[in-house]
Design a protein around this motif. Structure first.
Motif, PDB file in Angstrom:
ATOM      1  N   HIS A  52      -2.444  13.467 -10.666  1.00  0.00           N
ATOM      2  CA  HIS A  52      -3.849  12.963 -10.723  1.00  0.00           C
ATOM      3  C   HIS A  52      -4.751  14.235  -9.917  1.00  0.00           C
ATOM      4  CE1 HIS A  52      -2.963   8.412 -11.385  1.00  0.00           C
ATOM      5  NE2 HIS A  52      -3.075   9.314 -12.346  1.00  0.00           N
ATOM      6  N   SER A  53      -6.064  14.427 -10.363  1.00  0.00           N
ATOM      7  CA  SER A  53      -6.979  15.373  -9.842  1.00  0.00           C
ATOM      8  C   SER A  53      -7.328  14.980  -8.381  1.00  0.00           C
ATOM      9  CB  SER A  53      -7.996  15.613 -10.774  1.00  0.00           C
ATOM     10  OG  SER A  53      -8.617  14.397 -10.702  1.00  0.00           O
ATOM     11  N   GLU A  54      -7.364  13.676  -8.107  1.00  0.00           N
ATOM     12  CA  GLU A  54      -7.768  13.250  -6.793  1.00  0.00           C
ATOM     13  C   GLU A  54      -7.329  11.842  -6.472  1.00  0.00           C
ATOM     14  OE1 GLU A  54     -12.188  11.161  -7.634  1.00  0.00           O
ATOM     15  OE2 GLU A  54     -11.748  13.216  -6.689  1.00  0.00           O
ATOM     16  N   ILE A  55      -7.146  11.342  -5.277  1.00  0.00           N
ATOM     17  CA  ILE A  55      -6.360  10.321  -4.988  1.00  0.00           C
ATOM     18  C   ILE A  55      -7.079   9.135  -5.323  1.00  0.00           C
ATOM     19  CG2 ILE A  55      -7.287   9.949  -2.624  1.00  0.00           C
ATOM     20  CD1 ILE A  55      -4.653   9.107  -1.845  1.00  0.00           C
ATOM     21  N   GLY A  56      -8.625   9.232  -5.746  1.00  0.00           N
ATOM     22  CA  GLY A  56      -9.431   8.249  -5.973  1.00  0.00           C
ATOM     23  C   GLY A  56      -9.057   7.631  -7.232  1.00  0.00           C
ATOM     24  N   ILE A  57      -8.770   8.702  -8.211  1.00  0.00           N
ATOM     25  CA  ILE A  57      -8.171   8.118  -9.621  1.00  0.00           C
ATOM     26  C   ILE A  57      -7.107   7.250  -9.648  1.00  0.00           C
ATOM     27  CG2 ILE A  57      -7.422   8.961 -11.747  1.00  0.00           C
ATOM     28  CD1 ILE A  57      -9.099  11.502 -11.388  1.00  0.00           C
ATOM     29  N   THR A  58      -6.121   7.616  -8.568  1.00  0.00           N
ATOM     30  CA  THR A  58      -4.984   6.696  -8.535  1.00  0.00           C
ATOM     31  C   THR A  58      -5.256   5.382  -7.941  1.00  0.00           C
ATOM     32  OG1 THR A  58      -3.676   8.880  -7.861  1.00  0.00           O
ATOM     33  CG2 THR A  58      -2.713   6.577  -7.374  1.00  0.00           C
ATOM     34  N   MET A  59      -6.313   5.353  -6.898  1.00  0.00           N
ATOM     35  CA  MET A  59      -6.533   4.015  -6.726  1.00  0.00           C
ATOM     36  C   MET A  59      -7.474   3.303  -7.356  1.00  0.00           C
ATOM     37  SD  MET A  59      -4.971   3.881  -3.724  1.00  0.00           S
ATOM     38  CE  MET A  59      -5.592   2.034  -3.207  1.00  0.00           C
ATOM     39  N   ASP A  60      -8.219   3.913  -8.364  1.00  0.00           N
ATOM     40  CA  ASP A  60      -8.944   3.373  -9.509  1.00  0.00           C
ATOM     41  C   ASP A  60      -8.098   2.670 -10.399  1.00  0.00           C
ATOM     42  OD1 ASP A  60     -11.176   3.856  -8.277  1.00  0.00           O
ATOM     43  OD2 ASP A  60     -11.923   5.330  -9.527  1.00  0.00           O
ATOM     44  N   LEU A  61      -7.007   3.374 -10.882  1.00  0.00           N
ATOM     45  CA  LEU A  61      -6.230   2.808 -11.703  1.00  0.00           C
ATOM     46  C   LEU A  61      -5.171   1.778 -11.157  1.00  0.00           C
ATOM     47  CD1 LEU A  61      -5.567   6.257 -13.644  1.00  0.00           C
ATOM     48  CD2 LEU A  61      -6.931   4.458 -14.487  1.00  0.00           C
ATOM     49  N   TYR A  62      -4.671   2.123 -10.012  1.00  0.00           N
ATOM     50  CA  TYR A  62      -3.374   1.321  -9.225  1.00  0.00           C
ATOM     51  C   TYR A  62      -3.676   0.628  -8.365  1.00  0.00           C
ATOM     52  CZ  TYR A  62      -1.149   4.231 -12.992  1.00  0.00           C
ATOM     53  OH  TYR A  62      -1.140   4.977 -13.915  1.00  0.00           O
ATOM     54  N   GLY A  63      -4.837   0.382  -7.671  1.00  0.00           N
ATOM     55  CA  GLY A  63      -5.177  -0.304  -6.718  1.00  0.00           C
ATOM     56  C   GLY A  63      -4.779  -1.768  -6.625  1.00  0.00           C
ATOM     57  N   ASP A  64      -4.828  -2.394  -7.809  1.00  0.00           N
ATOM     58  CA  ASP A  64      -4.493  -3.796  -7.791  1.00  0.00           C
ATOM     59  C   ASP A  64      -3.081  -3.858  -7.548  1.00  0.00           C
ATOM     60  OD1 ASP A  64      -7.030  -4.518  -8.028  1.00  0.00           O
ATOM     61  OD2 ASP A  64      -6.885  -4.820 -10.145  1.00  0.00           O
ATOM     62  N   LEU A  65      -2.056  -2.975  -8.034  1.00  0.00           N
ATOM     63  CA  LEU A  65      -0.736  -2.695  -7.960  1.00  0.00           C
ATOM     64  C   LEU A  65      -0.150  -2.763  -6.445  1.00  0.00           C
ATOM     65  CD1 LEU A  65       0.709  -0.648 -11.216  1.00  0.00           C
ATOM     66  CD2 LEU A  65       0.664  -2.944 -10.715  1.00  0.00           C
ATOM     67  N   PHE A  66      -1.031  -1.893  -5.674  1.00  0.00           N
ATOM     68  CA  PHE A  66      -0.744  -1.817  -4.336  1.00  0.00           C
ATOM     69  C   PHE A  66      -0.673  -2.977  -3.715  1.00  0.00           C
ATOM     70  CE2 PHE A  66      -1.656   2.782  -5.104  1.00  0.00           C
ATOM     71  CZ  PHE A  66      -0.740   3.557  -4.404  1.00  0.00           C
ATOM     72  N   ASP A  67      -1.878  -3.818  -3.843  1.00  0.00           N
ATOM     73  CA  ASP A  67      -1.751  -4.943  -3.437  1.00  0.00           C
ATOM     74  C   ASP A  67      -0.518  -6.016  -3.957  1.00  0.00           C
ATOM     75  OD1 ASP A  67      -4.184  -4.358  -2.152  1.00  0.00           O
ATOM     76  OD2 ASP A  67      -5.030  -5.164  -3.712  1.00  0.00           O
ATOM     77  N   GLU A  68      -0.180  -5.926  -5.106  1.00  0.00           N
ATOM     78  CA  GLU A  68       0.722  -6.639  -5.543  1.00  0.00           C
ATOM     79  C   GLU A  68       2.186  -6.435  -5.228  1.00  0.00           C
ATOM     80  OE1 GLU A  68       2.318  -8.483 -10.177  1.00  0.00           O
ATOM     81  OE2 GLU A  68       0.397  -7.099  -9.802  1.00  0.00           O
ATOM     82  N   TYR A  69       2.499  -5.075  -4.962  1.00  0.00           N
ATOM     83  CA  TYR A  69       3.961  -4.359  -4.791  1.00  0.00           C
ATOM     84  C   TYR A  69       4.248  -4.211  -3.681  1.00  0.00           C
ATOM     85  CZ  TYR A  69       4.765  -4.900 -10.094  1.00  0.00           C
ATOM     86  OH  TYR A  69       5.099  -5.294 -11.262  1.00  0.00           O
ATOM     87  N   LYS A  70       3.118  -3.844  -3.074  1.00  0.00           N
ATOM     88  CA  LYS A  70       3.656  -3.276  -1.455  1.00  0.00           C
ATOM     89  C   LYS A  70       4.166  -4.427  -0.562  1.00  0.00           C
ATOM     90  CE  LYS A  70      -0.995  -3.818   0.539  1.00  0.00           C
ATOM     91  NZ  LYS A  70      -2.181  -3.128   1.292  1.00  0.00           N
TER      92      LYS A  70
END
Length: 263
Positions: A230-248
């Motif tokens: 990804h070009s910047e970490i913000g894109i990662t968090m925009d796309l997968y922020g919910d997954l971090f909450d669910e899987y971490k």
């Protein structure tokens, strides 16, 4: 102000053109926003005018996210098919379809256990194009987990000699040694899923599943952003922020480069 609509309203020359899809508008807005953000950081402009423009949200696909057990099961079911290596490269290495299709043997270094993403190979009908990866950061070097190393070594040995011995040959080929074209691969991929009783899912869903597996294994956002290109970490968090909450909360924390060692 709504991004996109005013473009077609204000310019007579393009009023007759088909409006861009919401996903395309969202991507354009993101590119413009990132570019102007850099201008703010460099003191070229006082504020980011893209902050004042509301971008229509694209309709979300119903992403299918595989659990580790489901990922293992799919890899096992498809192990004797032409699409096994492409599927493995998406689930374990997080490659996009174009990156997978553009992968050459020269991009794989078994002495360092690394895989380099150097090109994007796409096709529309009979026309094929080979370009640089999607963004500068998409051109990346990835360390391969043991399962990927073993599978690629085995596949290279079993390939036709004129293919495996030529480093410029594409990795992902059919049973005749012919490199997959984009549309043909997608058709073969769908058939393989159906023939093995696997639920239909987009190839890109396998990349999403890779993210979930990385999170569950304890990888942090910066590592995942770099891994995906990804070009910047913000894109990662925009796309997968919910997954971090669910899987971490289920993170196993046994090391980023040993994520798939148990598969």
């Amino acid at each position: 102000m709504t991004f996109g609509k005013n473009i077609y309203r204000e310019h007579d020359a393009i009023k007759t053109l088909k409006p861009l899809a919401e996903k395309s508008l969202e991507q354009l807005h993101r590119i413009i926003h990132v570019s102007l953000k850099k201008a703010v950081i460099d003191n070229k402009i006082y504020r980011n005018p893209a902050d004042l423009v509301r971008c229509p949200k694209s309709k979300n696909h119903n992403h299918i996210i595989l659990s580790p057990d489901e990922a293992i099961e799919i890899l096992q079911k498809l192990s004797d098919t032409d699409v096994y290596i492409p599927v493995l490269l998406a689930i374990i290495m997080g490659l996009r379809r174009g990156e997978m299709l553009g992968l050459r043997w020269s991009d794989i270094d078994f002495s360092t256990n690394t895989l380099s993403v150097n090109r994007n190979r796409l096709g529309i009908g009979a026309k094929e194009t080979v370009t640089s990866p999607k963004t500068p950061k998409s051109k990346r070097i990835l360390y391969m987990p043991q399962m990927a190393i073993s599978a690629l070594k085995k596949f290279k040995i079993s390939s036709k000699p004129n293919i495996a011995e030529n480093p410029d040959k594409y990795v992902c080929v059919d049973s005749y040694g012919i490199p997959f074209k984009a549309n043909y691969f997608t058709n073969q991929y769908k058939k393989a899923l159906a023939n093995h009783g696997i639920q239909p899912m987009r190839y890109h869903d396998l990349r999403h599943s890779c993210v979930a597996l990385l999170i569950a294994a304890g990888a942090v956002p910066k590592e995942i952003s770099d891994y995906l290109g990804h070009s910047e970490i913000g894109i990662t968090m925009d796309l997968y922020g919910d997954l971090f909450d669910e899987y971490k909360k289920n993170s196993k924390g046994y090391g980023f480069h040993n994520i798939f060692s148990s598969i």
